[in-house]
Design a protein around this motif. Structure first.
Motif, PDB file in Angstrom:
ATOM      1  N   ASP A 184       9.726   9.633   4.873  1.00  0.00           N
ATOM      2  CA  ASP A 184       8.292   9.896   4.714  1.00  0.00           C
ATOM      3  C   ASP A 184       7.992  11.317   4.264  1.00  0.00           C
ATOM      4  OD1 ASP A 184       8.794  11.349   7.014  1.00  0.00           O
ATOM      5  OD2 ASP A 184       7.166  10.452   8.170  1.00  0.00           O
TER       6      ASP A 184
ATOM      7  N   LEU B  45      12.090   4.072   6.792  1.00  0.00           N
ATOM      8  CA  LEU B  45      11.738   5.343   7.403  1.00  0.00           C
ATOM      9  C   LEU B  45      12.784   5.839   8.391  1.00  0.00           C
ATOM     10  CD1 LEU B  45       9.582   7.526   7.666  1.00  0.00           C
ATOM     11  CD2 LEU B  45       8.505   6.157   9.416  1.00  0.00           C
TER      12      LEU B  45
ATOM     13  N   SER C  89       8.981  14.109   5.932  1.00  0.00           N
ATOM     14  CA  SER C  89       9.038  15.063   7.043  1.00  0.00           C
ATOM     15  C   SER C  89      10.322  15.877   6.969  1.00  0.00           C
ATOM     16  CB  SER C  89       9.014  14.330   8.388  1.00  0.00           C
ATOM     17  OG  SER C  89       7.874  13.534   8.501  1.00  0.00           O
TER      18      SER C  89
ATOM     19  N   SER D 132       0.858  -1.184   0.000  1.00  0.00           N
ATOM     20  CA  SER D 132       0.000   0.000   0.000  1.00  0.00           C
ATOM     21  C   SER D 132       0.895   1.235   0.000  1.00  0.00           C
ATOM     22  CB  SER D 132      -0.891   0.009   1.247  1.00  0.00           C
ATOM     23  OG  SER D 132      -0.101   0.272   2.396  1.00  0.00           O
ATOM     24  N   GLU D 133       0.308   2.378  -0.246  1.00  0.00           N
ATOM     25  CA  GLU D 133       1.091   3.617  -0.268  1.00  0.00           C
ATOM     26  C   GLU D 133       1.757   3.861   1.083  1.00  0.00           C
ATOM     27  OE1 GLU D 133       0.439   8.373  -1.068  1.00  0.00           O
ATOM     28  OE2 GLU D 133      -0.966   6.951  -1.952  1.00  0.00           O
ATOM     29  N   ASN D 134       1.031   3.634   2.175  1.00  0.00           N
ATOM     30  CA  ASN D 134       1.602   3.834   3.507  1.00  0.00           C
ATOM     31  C   ASN D 134       2.709   2.838   3.808  1.00  0.00           C
ATOM     32  OD1 ASN D 134       0.043   6.037   4.115  1.00  0.00           O
ATOM     33  ND2 ASN D 134      -1.560   4.838   5.103  1.00  0.00           N
ATOM     34  N   GLU D 135       2.539   1.573   3.403  1.00  0.00           N
ATOM     35  CA  GLU D 135       3.583   0.571   3.610  1.00  0.00           C
ATOM     36  C   GLU D 135       4.838   0.939   2.823  1.00  0.00           C
ATOM     37  OE1 GLU D 135       1.089  -3.559   4.323  1.00  0.00           O
ATOM     38  OE2 GLU D 135       1.333  -2.814   2.278  1.00  0.00           O
TER      39      GLU D 135
ATOM     40  N   ARG E 168       5.790   3.958   1.886  1.00  0.00           N
ATOM     41  CA  ARG E 168       6.416   5.129   2.505  1.00  0.00           C
ATOM     42  C   ARG E 168       7.185   4.777   3.772  1.00  0.00           C
ATOM     43  NH1 ARG E 168       1.740   9.732   2.087  1.00  0.00           N
ATOM     44  NH2 ARG E 168       1.940  10.071  -0.141  1.00  0.00           N
ATOM     45  N   SER E 169       6.743   3.732   4.483  1.00  0.00           N
ATOM     46  CA  SER E 169       7.402   3.385   5.743  1.00  0.00           C
ATOM     47  C   SER E 169       8.686   2.590   5.551  1.00  0.00           C
ATOM     48  CB  SER E 169       6.446   2.602   6.646  1.00  0.00           C
ATOM     49  OG  SER E 169       6.197   1.322   6.108  1.00  0.00           O
TER      50      SER E 169
END
Length: 88
Positions: free
Chosen positions: A60, A36, A62, A27-30, A32-33
Motif C-alpha cells: 500500500d 497487502l 507504507s 476500486s482504487e482501494n480494492e 491497493r489492498s
C-alpha cells in the motif's frame, strides 16, 4: 465447485474463490489492498546518513525500512515470508 439444489435438482455451482477477479473493475482501494500482507517493494532511496540505499515499502506504499543495498532489502523481505517486487 460446490453441490447445491435448485428447484429440487442437484446442481454444481462454482465457488466464489474460483471465479477470477477482473482487476479493471476494482476500486482504487480494492486494488491497493491486493497482496497487502504478502508483497513488499524495493525502490532507490537515501539512508539516514545521506548515502544511496534502498527503501522497502508495503504493497500500500507504507514505508517499512531503508537499508544499504538491494540485496539486503531483498533478503529482509524474503526472511519475513513476503514476495519482493522491485521498482528500479
Amino acid at each position: 465447485m460446490r453441490v447445491t439444489t435448485q428447484n429440487g435438482r442437484v446442481v454444481l455451482v462454482p465457488d466464489q474463490t474460483e471465479i477470477p477477479i477482473d482487476v479493471h473493475k476494482l476500486s482504487e482501494n480494492e486494488f491497493r489492498s491486493l497482496g497487502l500482507a504478502n508483497v513488499a517493494y524495493i525502490r532507490p532511496a537515501l539512508t539516514e546518513e545521506g548515502d544511496e540505499g534502498c527503501a522497502i515499502h508495503a504493497a500500500d506504499g507504507s514505508p517499512l525500512a531503508v537499508v544499504e543495498d538491494w540485496e539486503t532489502a531483498w533478503g529482509i523481505i524474503l526472511h519475513h515470508d513476503m514476495v519482493p517486487a522491485s521498482l528500479q
